[in-house]
Design a protein around this motif. Sequence first.
Motif, PDB file in Angstrom:
ATOM      1  N   GLY A  34       0.785  -1.227   0.000  1.00 11.12           N
ATOM      2  CA  GLY A  34       0.000   0.000   0.000  1.00 11.12           C
ATOM      3  C   GLY A  34       0.812   1.270   0.000  1.00 11.12           C
ATOM      4  O   GLY A  34       0.296   2.333  -0.344  1.00 11.12           O
ATOM      5  N   GLY A  35       2.091   1.194   0.363  1.00 10.01           N
ATOM      6  CA  GLY A  35       2.904   2.410   0.433  1.00 10.01           C
ATOM      7  C   GLY A  35       3.917   2.551  -0.680  1.00 10.01           C
ATOM      8  O   GLY A  35       4.676   3.510  -0.717  1.00 10.01           O
ATOM      9  N   GLY A  36       3.955   1.580  -1.591  1.00 12.70           N
ATOM     10  CA  GLY A  36       4.963   1.611  -2.640  1.00 12.70           C
ATOM     11  C   GLY A  36       6.230   0.909  -2.195  1.00 12.70           C
ATOM     12  O   GLY A  36       6.176  -0.105  -1.500  1.00 12.70           O
ATOM     13  N   ALA A  37       7.374   1.461  -2.553  1.00 10.57           N
ATOM     14  CA  ALA A  37       8.668   0.855  -2.208  1.00 10.57           C
ATOM     15  C   ALA A  37       9.523   1.853  -1.452  1.00 10.57           C
ATOM     16  O   ALA A  37       9.435   3.062  -1.667  1.00 10.57           O
ATOM     17  N   SER A  38      10.368   1.323  -0.578  1.00  6.21           N
ATOM     18  CA  SER A  38      11.297   2.143   0.192  1.00  6.21           C
ATOM     19  C   SER A  38      12.715   1.673  -0.066  1.00  6.21           C
ATOM     20  O   SER A  38      12.989   0.474  -0.046  1.00  6.21           O
ATOM     21  N   LYS A  39      13.610   2.618  -0.304  1.00  5.64           N
ATOM     22  CA  LYS A  39      15.041   2.329  -0.448  1.00  5.64           C
ATOM     23  C   LYS A  39      15.743   2.786   0.823  1.00  5.64           C
ATOM     24  O   LYS A  39      15.570   3.923   1.267  1.00  5.64           O
ATOM     25  N   TYR A  40      16.545   1.888   1.397  1.00  5.96           N
ATOM     26  CA  TYR A  40      17.313   2.239   2.594  1.00  5.96           C
ATOM     27  C   TYR A  40      18.789   2.192   2.245  1.00  5.96           C
ATOM     28  O   TYR A  40      19.311   1.157   1.836  1.00  5.96           O
ATOM     29  N   ASP A  41      19.474   3.323   2.383  1.00  2.94           N
ATOM     30  CA  ASP A  41      20.890   3.407   2.027  1.00  2.94           C
ATOM     31  C   ASP A  41      21.827   3.210   3.216  1.00  2.94           C
ATOM     32  O   ASP A  41      23.030   3.416   3.114  1.00  2.94           O
ATOM     33  N   GLY A  42      21.266   2.776   4.328  1.00  2.00           N
ATOM     34  CA  GLY A  42      22.044   2.590   5.544  1.00  2.00           C
ATOM     35  C   GLY A  42      21.873   3.731   6.532  1.00  2.00           C
ATOM     36  O   GLY A  42      22.259   3.621   7.692  1.00  2.00           O
ATOM     37  N   LYS A  43      21.288   4.813   6.050  1.00  2.00           N
ATOM     38  CA  LYS A  43      21.070   5.978   6.904  1.00  2.00           C
ATOM     39  C   LYS A  43      19.625   6.473   6.858  1.00  2.00           C
ATOM     40  O   LYS A  43      19.028   6.729   7.888  1.00  2.00           O
ATOM     41  N   VAL A  44      19.106   6.646   5.620  1.00  2.00           N
ATOM     42  CA  VAL A  44      17.757   7.197   5.469  1.00  2.00           C
ATOM     43  C   VAL A  44      16.954   6.384   4.461  1.00  2.00           C
ATOM     44  O   VAL A  44      17.513   5.689   3.611  1.00  2.00           O
ATOM     45  N   PHE A  45      15.650   6.519   4.546  1.00  2.00           N
ATOM     46  CA  PHE A  45      14.729   5.905   3.602  1.00  2.00           C
ATOM     47  C   PHE A  45      14.341   6.912   2.522  1.00  2.00           C
ATOM     48  O   PHE A  45      14.121   8.088   2.813  1.00  2.00           O
ATOM     49  N   THR A  46      14.236   6.428   1.301  1.00  2.00           N
ATOM     50  CA  THR A  46      13.660   7.175   0.194  1.00  2.00           C
ATOM     51  C   THR A  46      12.493   6.351  -0.315  1.00  2.00           C
ATOM     52  O   THR A  46      12.656   5.159  -0.590  1.00  2.00           O
ATOM     53  N   ASN A  47      11.329   6.956  -0.408  1.00  2.00           N
ATOM     54  CA  ASN A  47      10.122   6.233  -0.790  1.00  2.00           C
ATOM     55  C   ASN A  47       9.702   6.577  -2.213  1.00  2.00           C
ATOM     56  O   ASN A  47       9.771   7.726  -2.633  1.00  2.00           O
ATOM     57  N   ILE A  48       9.287   5.542  -2.935  1.00  2.00           N
ATOM     58  CA  ILE A  48       8.816   5.692  -4.309  1.00  2.00           C
ATOM     59  C   ILE A  48       7.432   5.056  -4.396  1.00  2.00           C
ATOM     60  O   ILE A  48       7.223   3.958  -3.892  1.00  2.00           O
ATOM     61  N   ASN A  49       6.525   5.756  -5.055  1.00  2.00           N
ATOM     62  CA  ASN A  49       5.174   5.220  -5.210  1.00  2.00           C
ATOM     63  C   ASN A  49       4.632   5.580  -6.589  1.00  2.00           C
ATOM     64  O   ASN A  49       5.398   5.968  -7.476  1.00  2.00           O
ATOM     65  N   THR A  50       3.348   5.450  -6.769  1.00  2.00           N
ATOM     66  CA  THR A  50       2.754   5.689  -8.083  1.00  2.00           C
ATOM     67  C   THR A  50       2.979   7.117  -8.577  1.00  2.00           C
ATOM     68  O   THR A  50       3.095   7.342  -9.774  1.00  2.00           O
ATOM     69  N   SER A  51       3.070   8.068  -7.681  1.00  2.00           N
ATOM     70  CA  SER A  51       3.303   9.448  -8.120  1.00  2.00           C
ATOM     71  C   SER A  51       4.701   9.615  -8.721  1.00  2.00           C
ATOM     72  O   SER A  51       4.933  10.532  -9.501  1.00  2.00           O
ATOM     73  N   GLY A  52       5.612   8.689  -8.416  1.00  2.00           N
ATOM     74  CA  GLY A  52       6.952   8.712  -8.989  1.00  2.00           C
ATOM     75  C   GLY A  52       7.129   7.773 -10.165  1.00  2.00           C
ATOM     76  O   GLY A  52       8.229   7.653 -10.711  1.00  2.00           O
ATOM     77  N   GLY A  53       6.051   7.066 -10.556  1.00  2.00           N
ATOM     78  CA  GLY A  53       6.121   6.203 -11.730  1.00  2.00           C
ATOM     79  C   GLY A  53       5.947   4.722 -11.475  1.00  2.00           C
ATOM     80  O   GLY A  53       5.844   3.941 -12.419  1.00  2.00           O
ATOM     81  N   LEU A  54       5.915   4.298 -10.221  1.00  2.00           N
ATOM     82  CA  LEU A  54       5.676   2.895  -9.894  1.00  2.00           C
ATOM     83  C   LEU A  54       4.267   2.505 -10.347  1.00  2.00           C
ATOM     84  O   LEU A  54       3.332   3.289 -10.210  1.00  2.00           O
ATOM     85  N   ALA A  55       4.115   1.305 -10.899  1.00  2.00           N
ATOM     86  CA  ALA A  55       2.832   0.877 -11.473  1.00  2.00           C
ATOM     87  C   ALA A  55       1.708   0.790 -10.449  1.00  2.00           C
ATOM     88  O   ALA A  55       0.549   1.038 -10.771  1.00  2.00           O
ATOM     89  N   ASN A  56       2.030   0.416  -9.204  1.00  2.00           N
ATOM     90  CA  ASN A  56       1.013   0.202  -8.179  1.00  2.00           C
ATOM     91  C   ASN A  56       1.710   0.285  -6.828  1.00  2.00           C
ATOM     92  O   ASN A  56       2.882  -0.086  -6.711  1.00  2.00           O
ATOM     93  N   ASN A  57       1.028   0.730  -5.798  1.00  2.00           N
ATOM     94  CA  ASN A  57       1.636   0.875  -4.471  1.00  2.00           C
ATOM     95  C   ASN A  57       1.647  -0.410  -3.642  1.00  2.00           C
ATOM     96  O   ASN A  57       2.161  -0.421  -2.532  1.00  2.00           O
ATOM     97  N   PHE A  58       1.076  -1.488  -4.181  1.00  2.00           N
ATOM     98  CA  PHE A  58       1.090  -2.778  -3.494  1.00  2.00           C
ATOM     99  C   PHE A  58       2.172  -3.631  -4.156  1.00  2.00           C
ATOM    100  O   PHE A  58       1.956  -4.196  -5.227  1.00  2.00           O
TER     101      PHE A  58
END
Length: 185
Positions: A34-58
């Motif tokens: 439901g929230g899309g995808a999260s990237k963790y670089d070892g320090k912070v999270f960056t979130n990507i979802n449909t507003s950034g181009g992901l096909a679906n948030n699930f």
Amino acid sequence: KSFTSFTTAQGLANNDVRSIAEDKDGNIWFGTFGGGASKYDGKVFTNINTSGGLANNFVFAIEADKAGNLWFGTNGGGVSRYNGKSFTSFTTSQGLANNSVQSIASDNDGNIWFGTAAGASKYDGKSFTSFTTAQGLINNIIFGITTDNEGNIWFGTAGGTSRYNGQSFTLFTPVQGLANNDVQC
């Protein structure tokens, strides 16, 4: 020696995590329900979802391919390929077996395999080839896919397990010694 927990309070997109993968740079990606995808670089999270181009948030599945792309299997939106800058999405319109993609795996030849709610699809970089019970798959609901050292593709399904050697399927159920027909991963 100890666990560190991450939730939305630390920046994760959603607390319901369905998949995890590591990219070529060592970042850890989390597919959420439901929230899309999260990237963790070892320090912070960056979130990507449909507003950034992901096909679906699930996001049910994530796979990093040999070229460094990330593939996101979604619930109803098909699959999205992320090259680090932008998304390209694929659905049944391009030949994917079904738009609910529950598992993804790369094989030794660089093909990407998708387990869907209506069979498996192989993407060779140009087009999709789909496999269902009509081609020998044991069940069309694919929950998990992996490859072995011999190049076989294994499918965990709602009706047992199938092994594909590139030419034919071998089927495994409780009759062959499988503990249960419902193989989730």
